[in-house]
Design a protein around this motif. Structure first.
Motif, mmCIF file in Angstrom:
data_model
loop_
_atom_site.group_PDB
_atom_site.id
_atom_site.type_symbol
_atom_site.label_atom_id
_atom_site.label_comp_id
_atom_site.label_asym_id
_atom_site.label_seq_id
_atom_site.Cartn_x
_atom_site.Cartn_y
_atom_site.Cartn_z
ATOM 1 N N ALA A 1 1.247 -1.537 0.225
ATOM 2 C CA ALA A 1 0.128 0.002 -0.317
ATOM 3 C C ALA A 1 1.348 1.201 0.040
ATOM 4 O O ALA A 1 0.694 2.156 -0.447
ATOM 5 N N ASN A 2 1.879 1.314 0.379
ATOM 6 C CA ASN A 2 2.637 2.821 0.664
ATOM 7 C C ASN A 2 4.411 2.618 -0.086
ATOM 8 O O ASN A 2 5.444 2.413 1.091
ATOM 9 N N PHE B 1 10.138 3.678 -0.367
ATOM 10 C CA PHE B 1 11.081 4.347 -1.365
ATOM 11 C C PHE B 1 12.021 5.531 -1.295
ATOM 12 O O PHE B 1 12.628 6.106 -1.687
ATOM 13 N N LEU B 2 10.730 6.743 -0.833
ATOM 14 C CA LEU B 2 10.798 8.013 -1.502
ATOM 15 C C LEU B 2 11.937 8.272 -0.062
ATOM 16 O O LEU B 2 13.257 8.611 0.451
ATOM 17 N N PHE B 3 11.258 7.399 0.860
ATOM 18 C CA PHE B 3 11.964 8.128 2.021
ATOM 19 C C PHE B 3 13.397 6.757 2.454
ATOM 20 O O PHE B 3 14.188 7.096 3.208
ATOM 21 N N PHE B 4 13.122 5.544 1.497
ATOM 22 C CA PHE B 4 14.713 5.059 1.844
ATOM 23 C C PHE B 4 15.925 5.136 1.167
ATOM 24 O O PHE B 4 16.576 5.879 1.946
ATOM 25 N N LEU C 1 20.967 8.964 0.894
ATOM 26 C CA LEU C 1 21.097 10.273 0.201
ATOM 27 C C LEU C 1 21.817 10.977 1.026
ATOM 28 O O LEU C 1 22.912 11.675 0.900
ATOM 29 N N ILE C 2 21.029 11.270 2.246
ATOM 30 C CA ILE C 2 21.115 12.013 3.406
ATOM 31 C C ILE C 2 22.875 11.261 4.021
ATOM 32 O O ILE C 2 23.611 11.994 4.331
ATOM 33 N N SER C 3 22.742 9.870 4.456
ATOM 34 C CA SER C 3 24.009 9.179 4.805
ATOM 35 C C SER C 3 24.666 9.297 4.002
ATOM 36 O O SER C 3 26.063 9.467 4.672
#
Length: 183
Positions: free
Chosen positions: A5-6, A11-14, A19-21
């Motif tokens: 469902a999400n 994927f966006l948060f992952f 990228l931030i890491s």
């Protein structure tokens, strides 16, 4: 959070976390390294893809086994409860109506055959079900030889033999349950 469902939010948060890491790991005493190593980045992305594939495959196998377990356990539990009801009815008195014995054949014996077919469909070891079926047939044969009067079977002389067979059948049911729990 449900996976299907999400999926896109996950994927966006992952990937934003990746990228931030990655950017934060490039700090070296507060100096930012602006060089991007393509090979390391491709290996990291490939590694992430392999990990996601493995995790998804493992989760599918766990869900499939859980569904098999739930389905088989419910079928066996229903069949075993019907046998227990019949056992209580037999233990109470020295006679039993023919309707109860015919329901034994319909509700229990046919259900065990159905469970055996499901075991065969799932490529599971069905020797415990074959043993249970043979004991149920032996149990049914005891009643076939008893005298019948007014659609009632009388078994006063055979009561101990019948109760012994019921105990063996209950043990066979528990062996089948043990096999199902190992799924």
């Amino acid at each position: 959070m449900q996976w299907k469902a999400n999926r896109w939010i996950f994927f966006l948060f992952f990937f934003s976390g990746c990228l931030i890491s990655y950017l934060l790991s490039q700090f070296h005493f507060l100096e930012i390294n602006y060089e991007v190593n393509i090979i390391e980045t491709l290996i990291a992305i490939l590694g992430i893809g392999v990990v996601i594939y493995i995790a998804d495959t493992i989760q599918k196998n766990i869900n499939r086994n859980q569904n098999r377990y739930s389905f088989l356990e419910n079928k066996l539990d229903d069949c075993w409860m019907r046998f227990i009801k019949l056992s209580k009815l037999i233990s109470i008195d020295n006679k039993i109506p023919l309707e109860s014995l015919s329901s034994f054949n319909e509700d229990i014996v046919h259900q065990v055959s159905f469970i055996k077919n499901i075991f065969a469909g799932f490529n599971m070891d069905s020797t415990c079900l074959i043993y249970l079926e043979s004991k149920l047939d032996d149990f049914e044969d005891v009643f076939d030889d008893l005298k019948t009067k007014d659609n009632i079977k009388y078994y006063k002389k055979e009561k101990q033999n019948i109760e012994d067979k019921m105990a063996v059948i209950n043990e066979a049911f528990s062996e089948v349950l043990n096999v199902i729990q190992k799924v």
